[in-house]
Write an enzyme that holds these catalytic residues in place. Structure first.
Site, PDB file in Angstrom:
ATOM      1  N   LEU A 133       2.557   0.679   1.193  1.00  0.00           N
ATOM      2  CA  LEU A 133       3.961   0.253   1.215  1.00  0.00           C
ATOM      3  C   LEU A 133       4.116  -1.196   1.704  1.00  0.00           C
ATOM      4  CD1 LEU A 133       5.857   3.456   2.441  1.00  0.00           C
ATOM      5  CD2 LEU A 133       5.258   2.767   0.129  1.00  0.00           C
ATOM      6  N   ALA A 170       1.870  -7.325   4.586  1.00  0.00           N
ATOM      7  CA  ALA A 170       2.611  -8.481   4.065  1.00  0.00           C
ATOM      8  C   ALA A 170       3.988  -8.578   4.726  1.00  0.00           C
ATOM      9  CB  ALA A 170       2.751  -8.376   2.550  1.00  0.00           C
ATOM     10  N   ASP A 203       2.141  -8.272  -3.435  1.00  0.00           N
ATOM     11  CA  ASP A 203       2.771  -7.756  -2.208  1.00  0.00           C
ATOM     12  C   ASP A 203       3.599  -8.835  -1.514  1.00  0.00           C
ATOM     13  OD1 ASP A 203       1.441  -5.400  -2.654  1.00  0.00           O
ATOM     14  OD2 ASP A 203       0.626  -5.241  -0.625  1.00  0.00           O
TER      15      ASP A 203
HETATM   16  O1  PMV Z   1      -2.040  -0.986  -0.995  1.00  0.00           O
HETATM   17  P1  PMV Z   1      -1.063  -2.094  -1.136  1.00  0.00           P
HETATM   18  O2  PMV Z   1       0.336  -1.698  -0.961  1.00  0.00           O
HETATM   19  O3  PMV Z   1      -1.377  -3.271  -0.297  1.00  0.00           O
HETATM   20  O4  PMV Z   1      -1.102  -2.567  -2.694  1.00  0.00           O
HETATM   21  C1  PMV Z   1      -2.200  -3.205  -3.202  1.00  0.00           C
HETATM   22  C2  PMV Z   1      -2.075  -3.434  -4.674  1.00  0.00           C
HETATM   23  C3  PMV Z   1      -3.412  -3.742  -5.327  1.00  0.00           C
HETATM   24  O5  PMV Z   1      -3.125  -3.979  -6.704  1.00  0.00           O
HETATM   25  C4  PMV Z   1      -4.348  -2.547  -5.240  1.00  0.00           C
HETATM   26  C5  PMV Z   1      -4.100  -4.945  -4.726  1.00  0.00           C
HETATM   27  C6  PMV Z   1      -3.428  -6.266  -5.041  1.00  0.00           C
HETATM   28  O6  PMV Z   1      -3.762  -7.235  -4.353  1.00  0.00           O
HETATM   29  O7  PMV Z   1      -2.630  -6.365  -5.973  1.00  0.00           O
END
Ligand code: PMV
Length: 313
Positions: free
Chosen positions: A106, A110, A152
């Protein structure tokens, strides 16, 4: 003395996680029910440069200089210093709180970086523009993720629905018909960097099959964009479930997430998928508004310790 506060929302990736790291398009939206918050307060009795950090939610109390050079919190504060060209900080206290679950897809990392960049720059009298805030959060995400796509930090900084392709200017998405999503927590924490790194290794050993799956995920994101901008969102459901099947083939799902996806579908969701890095963290389900509580209840019965119902668009 006045405190300066800034917040940043959580986010979900509707389509395209992982493939987005490899240049395919993805769609992400903010989740305003959960937030990270940074509060800065001057410390008139502190030594120059003394930054006291207090994150009571996780029982974390330290000063910035005690943190390792590459610690995300230190990088976020120093990122502000670098952009503003301020070599010496005044003494201040930084209090961090967040309702975004950690390491669960989620965007908690970030969101904390964005809140820090905004609060600290405002405290220093020079609030940073969004592009700088996003760039600081991206730099910090490199520590969390290794090779972040940038989705993110972008969706969380701009706090709007976006269509994102790595290395290109992002686009705001004009969502034609608002829709409802239930977010279900698998209860398992999963650091994104680990899952992304393992997938990269498998891709390096044998790129072709992975490239083919990334292409299919990219096509789904493009189709989803067309539906979001033009027609009724129920058509997104099938695309979500297809996206989940492709994420399973990338081996970034896990039995707990698969069980929640199936429980949502059985309870009448139009579609469901894991969300974010995978192997734990959260999943999402597209639902009719009147069925949202029922799907949330089914997810909790299937083992989700937390659910969030969010309206998008
Ligand atoms: O796990 P999260 O919410 O940080 O999402 C990461 C998304 C990915 O595509 C797996 C990694 C990225 O940097 O885009």
């Amino acid at each position: 003395m006045t405190a300066i506060a800034a917040t940043a929302p959580g986010k979900i990736i509707l389509f395209g996680e992982h493939a987005v790291v490899y240049g395919r398009p993805a769609i992400a939206v903010p989740v305003n029910q959960v937030k990270a918050k940074a509060v800065v307060l001057a410390n008139p009795i502190g030594q120059p440069g003394q930054v006291d950090i207090d994150a009571p939610d996780i029982g974390f109390r330290t000063t910035m200089n005690e943190l390792p050079e590459e610690h995300p919190l230190r990088l976020a504060i120093q990122g502000v210093q670098d952009v503003l060209g301020i070599p010496h900080l005044p003494a201040f206290r930084l209090r961090l709180t967040s309702t975004i679950p950690l390491a669960s897809g989620l965007g908690s990392g970030a969101a904390i970086s964005v809140a820090i960049a905004r609060a600290v720059s405002a405290f220093l009298g020079k609030p940073l523009p969004d592009a700088d805030v996003s760039a600081i959060a991206y730099r910090v995400d490199q520590v969390y993720h290794g090779t972040p796509s940038g989705i993110d930090n972008t969706v969380i900084t701009y706090a709007q629905s976006i269509f994102f392709v790595r290395g290109r200017p992002f686009e705001y998405l004009k969502i034609n018909h608002p829709f409802t999503v239930v977010i279900g927590d698998s209860g398992m924490r999963s650091p994104t960097g680990l899952v992304v790194g393992e997938l990269r290794q498998r891709w390096q050993e044998d790129p072709q099959p992975y490239e083919a799956i990334f292409d299919q995920i990219g096509k789904i994101a493009l189709n989803a964009r067309r539906i979001l901008e033009t027609s009724q969102p129920v058509g997104l459901g099938v695309l979500m479930t297809q996206n989940h099947a492709l994420l399973q083939r990338l081996d970034v799902s896990c039995p707990e997430l698969d069980r929640l996806v199936q429980a949502a579908l059985d309870a009448g969701a139009h579609g469901a998928k894991l969300c974010g890095g995978g192997r734990g963290g959260n999943m999402i389900a597209l639902v009719d508004e009147r069925n949202a509580q029922h799907v949330a209840t089914a997810l909790r019965a299937a083992g989700a310790p937390n659910t969030i119902i969010t309206r998008i668009g």
